[in-house]
Design an enzyme around this catalytic site. Sequence first.
Site, PDB file in Angstrom:
ATOM      1  N   PHE A 150      70.801  48.854  52.377  1.00  0.00           N
ATOM      2  CA  PHE A 150      70.756  50.141  53.077  1.00  0.00           C
ATOM      3  C   PHE A 150      70.320  49.996  54.516  1.00  0.00           C
ATOM      4  O   PHE A 150      70.599  50.853  55.347  1.00  0.00           O
ATOM      5  CB  PHE A 150      69.803  51.101  52.333  1.00  0.00           C
ATOM      6  CG  PHE A 150      68.355  50.867  52.661  1.00  0.00           C
ATOM      7  CD1 PHE A 150      67.777  51.459  53.782  1.00  0.00           C
ATOM      8  CD2 PHE A 150      67.567  50.033  51.873  1.00  0.00           C
ATOM      9  CE1 PHE A 150      66.452  51.223  54.112  1.00  0.00           C
ATOM     10  CE2 PHE A 150      66.239  49.798  52.203  1.00  0.00           C
ATOM     11  CZ  PHE A 150      65.686  50.398  53.322  1.00  0.00           C
ATOM     12  N   ARG A 178      72.787  54.318  49.313  1.00  0.00           N
ATOM     13  CA  ARG A 178      71.853  55.241  49.955  1.00  0.00           C
ATOM     14  C   ARG A 178      72.353  55.762  51.309  1.00  0.00           C
ATOM     15  O   ARG A 178      71.946  56.824  51.744  1.00  0.00           O
ATOM     16  CB  ARG A 178      70.495  54.552  50.128  1.00  0.00           C
ATOM     17  CG  ARG A 178      69.798  54.451  48.781  1.00  0.00           C
ATOM     18  CD  ARG A 178      68.435  53.857  48.894  1.00  0.00           C
ATOM     19  NE  ARG A 178      68.435  52.492  48.392  1.00  0.00           N
ATOM     20  CZ  ARG A 178      67.391  51.701  48.437  1.00  0.00           C
ATOM     21  NH1 ARG A 178      66.283  52.113  48.971  1.00  0.00           N
ATOM     22  NH2 ARG A 178      67.459  50.484  47.949  1.00  0.00           N
ATOM     23  N   CYS A 282      64.774  43.138  57.749  1.00  0.00           N
ATOM     24  CA  CYS A 282      64.470  41.836  57.131  1.00  0.00           C
ATOM     25  C   CYS A 282      63.870  40.890  58.154  1.00  0.00           C
ATOM     26  O   CYS A 282      63.308  39.874  57.796  1.00  0.00           O
ATOM     27  CB  CYS A 282      65.716  41.226  56.515  1.00  0.00           C
ATOM     28  SG  CYS A 282      66.886  40.702  57.759  1.00  0.00           S
TER      29      CYS A 282
HETATM   30  P1  NAD Z   1      68.709  46.051  47.181  1.00  0.00           P
HETATM   31  O1  NAD Z   1      68.584  44.671  46.666  1.00  0.00           O
HETATM   32  O2  NAD Z   1      68.060  47.151  46.438  1.00  0.00           O
HETATM   33  O3  NAD Z   1      70.268  46.474  47.286  1.00  0.00           O
HETATM   34  C1  NAD Z   1      71.202  45.692  48.005  1.00  0.00           C
HETATM   35  C2  NAD Z   1      72.588  45.946  47.440  1.00  0.00           C
HETATM   36  O4  NAD Z   1      72.643  45.459  46.088  1.00  0.00           O
HETATM   37  C3  NAD Z   1      72.984  47.412  47.376  1.00  0.00           C
HETATM   38  O5  NAD Z   1      74.353  47.524  47.700  1.00  0.00           O
HETATM   39  C4  NAD Z   1      72.707  47.797  45.926  1.00  0.00           C
HETATM   40  O6  NAD Z   1      73.550  48.825  45.477  1.00  0.00           O
HETATM   41  C5  NAD Z   1      72.997  46.500  45.194  1.00  0.00           C
HETATM   42  N1  NAD Z   1      72.174  46.305  43.983  1.00  0.00           N
HETATM   43  C6  NAD Z   1      70.886  46.686  43.806  1.00  0.00           C
HETATM   44  N2  NAD Z   1      70.444  46.295  42.587  1.00  0.00           N
HETATM   45  C7  NAD Z   1      71.477  45.650  41.993  1.00  0.00           C
HETATM   46  C8  NAD Z   1      71.643  45.004  40.731  1.00  0.00           C
HETATM   47  N3  NAD Z   1      70.659  44.946  39.852  1.00  0.00           N
HETATM   48  N4  NAD Z   1      72.835  44.442  40.459  1.00  0.00           N
HETATM   49  C9  NAD Z   1      73.837  44.493  41.350  1.00  0.00           C
HETATM   50  N5  NAD Z   1      73.739  45.081  42.570  1.00  0.00           N
HETATM   51  C10 NAD Z   1      72.575  45.652  42.891  1.00  0.00           C
HETATM   52  O7  NAD Z   1      68.221  46.015  48.717  1.00  0.00           O
HETATM   53  P2  NAD Z   1      68.023  47.230  49.705  1.00  0.00           P
HETATM   54  O8  NAD Z   1      66.803  47.988  49.301  1.00  0.00           O
HETATM   55  O9  NAD Z   1      69.284  47.979  49.893  1.00  0.00           O
HETATM   56  O10 NAD Z   1      67.747  46.457  51.087  1.00  0.00           O
HETATM   57  C11 NAD Z   1      66.470  46.016  51.478  1.00  0.00           C
HETATM   58  C12 NAD Z   1      66.277  44.552  51.176  1.00  0.00           C
HETATM   59  O11 NAD Z   1      67.298  43.778  51.829  1.00  0.00           O
HETATM   60  C13 NAD Z   1      64.972  44.009  51.703  1.00  0.00           C
HETATM   61  O12 NAD Z   1      64.424  43.153  50.741  1.00  0.00           O
HETATM   62  C14 NAD Z   1      65.383  43.242  52.957  1.00  0.00           C
HETATM   63  O13 NAD Z   1      64.496  42.216  53.326  1.00  0.00           O
HETATM   64  C15 NAD Z   1      66.700  42.695  52.533  1.00  0.00           C
HETATM   65  N6  NAD Z   1      67.523  42.328  53.681  1.00  0.00           N
HETATM   66  C16 NAD Z   1      67.732  40.995  53.898  1.00  0.00           C
HETATM   67  C17 NAD Z   1      68.485  40.588  54.984  1.00  0.00           C
HETATM   68  C18 NAD Z   1      68.743  39.127  55.242  1.00  0.00           C
HETATM   69  O14 NAD Z   1      69.638  38.816  56.020  1.00  0.00           O
HETATM   70  N7  NAD Z   1      68.002  38.225  54.631  1.00  0.00           N
HETATM   71  C19 NAD Z   1      69.032  41.549  55.842  1.00  0.00           C
HETATM   72  C20 NAD Z   1      68.803  42.900  55.574  1.00  0.00           C
HETATM   73  C21 NAD Z   1      68.045  43.277  54.480  1.00  0.00           C
END
Ligand code: NAD
Length: 499
Positions: A150, A178, A282
């Site tokens: 998101f 979201r 992140c």
């Molecule tokens: P999230 O893991 O909740 O969701 C990410 C994506 O995965 C969404 O599209 C969601 O619908 C999907 N998803 C969630 N649970 C799932 C499951 N059990 N099975 C399959 N798909 C699933 O993350 P978020 O809250 O959207 O984003 C925030 C997180 O992303 C933070 O931990 C942040 O650090 C990380 N992030 C990392 C980077 C990077 O490059 N390392 C960049 C941006 C954000």
Amino acid sequence: MVRELTHFIGGKHTTGTSGRFSDVYDPNTGSVQARVPLAGRDETRAAIADAAAAQPEWADWNPQRRARVLLRFLQLVEGERDALARTLSAEHGKTIADAHGDIQRGLEVVEFAAGVPHLLKGEFTDNAGTGIDVHSLRGPLGVVAGITPFNFPAMIPLWKAAPALACGNAFILKPSERDPSVPLRLAELFLEAGLPPGVLNVVNGAEEAVDTLIEDPRVQALGFVGSTPVAAHLYAAAAAHGKRAQCFGGAKNHMIVMPDADLDQAVDALLGAGYGSAGERCMAISVAVPVGEETADALVAALTERVRALRIGRSDDPDADFGPLVSRDALERVRGHVDTGVAEGAELVVDGRDFSLAGHENGFFAGASLFDRVTPSMTLYREEIFGPVLSVVRARDYEEALHLPSEHPYGNGVALFTRDGDTARDFTRRVNTGMVGVNVPIPVPVAYHTFGGWKRSGFGDLNQHGPDSIRFYTRTKTVTSRWPSGVKEGASFTIPTMG
Ligand code: NAD
């Protein structure tokens, strides 16, 4: 009025057949502003079939013709940047100025990917053996999928889609449920820019859609960005289904402040990197590590005053330093972390738990919190908070400071503030993280270098954007050929060598 969102498959909007929806909130008020359909297996499979049908012809376009679609897309986005930034800010909660940055960082990767005719050039060896030439070709994988978080609803979908498409793949995007409006609009703009229908499909949804993408043999590769537990799980699942995968996870980014650092510069950097976008980045700095008691006392004193003065407001308030969090869950999680920090004995210098914006009492606003004397055993230090909470961990000396990020399970970004070149060089060589800033608090590499964390922040071999993205979205074929034909050497029963 609650807007009804759709999927975007084969160049057409569809609400799908699952009958399941998720609410999209206005984080400023806490009210529902849209509903997004959650795809089930049937709709996801239909999107894959559609992409698989469209991909071969797209891959046959020469790379320069594909690049022109990206260049036209850049112009179209330019024409509606403000509207995109407003929509993004209204669903995510980041300020409009920050939403512009989200879009800009995505566009820079589109610009990089538009150089694909050059990036796809293979290798050639003339006369590797007598009359034998060797060359390698880079070709697309077929249908590939991207699952995005998101917190950067423009940037990360573009980081994934642009190189994948430029290389001749069809791309299925599963954005965060979201804040899905901007990814949907970007897909429409790709179509307007000349991308054939079906080459980029947006499937909205959650677990079921993602599981279908992973299990379907027509999907060749998976790019994921999100939280670490999901990244680790999907990386293993993708590997079990024989797919190429790169899965990027959460972070705990440290900023070391040496005694010789410019303190004003370090404080400004910590405010922006710690509290910008309400800490929902992140690459946010969540741990400040002053070296020596004198540096720590001065840093905490300066920070305390500035953190108390931070302006929290609606995401469309041009004077706000940061806006609300994305959801009520996020708000409760952040408050819970602050409670745990207090219970574990950290010193809460600025307490943001009770913050409320007048007239927006149901909005998802978290106040800025600052902790001092946090120790490595505390939950506050070990876990990603993803909110406006900065922890100060005091280090006795440089070696202790260097060990903190190096030994932390996450390894996304790290920063060092110093005026000493020897310390900076030693730090950049020895620290165990994927991206390092020297007097730069958020060292997100430019589009033509690669982005990726180490340890629990990244699973897979290749990074995002830059040359690694071209490698990730292509496979190499190596051709060995002998000319002229008709040379008679007799049958050989040993392995050919070039001796
Ligand atoms: P999230 O893991 O909740 O969701 C990410 C994506 O995965 C969404 O599209 C969601 O619908 C999907 N998803 C969630 N649970 C799932 C499951 N059990 N099975 C399959 N798909 C699933 O993350 P978020 O809250 O959207 O984003 C925030 C997180 O992303 C933070 O931990 C942040 O650090 C990380 N992030 C990392 C980077 C990077 O490059 N390392 C960049 C941006 C954000």
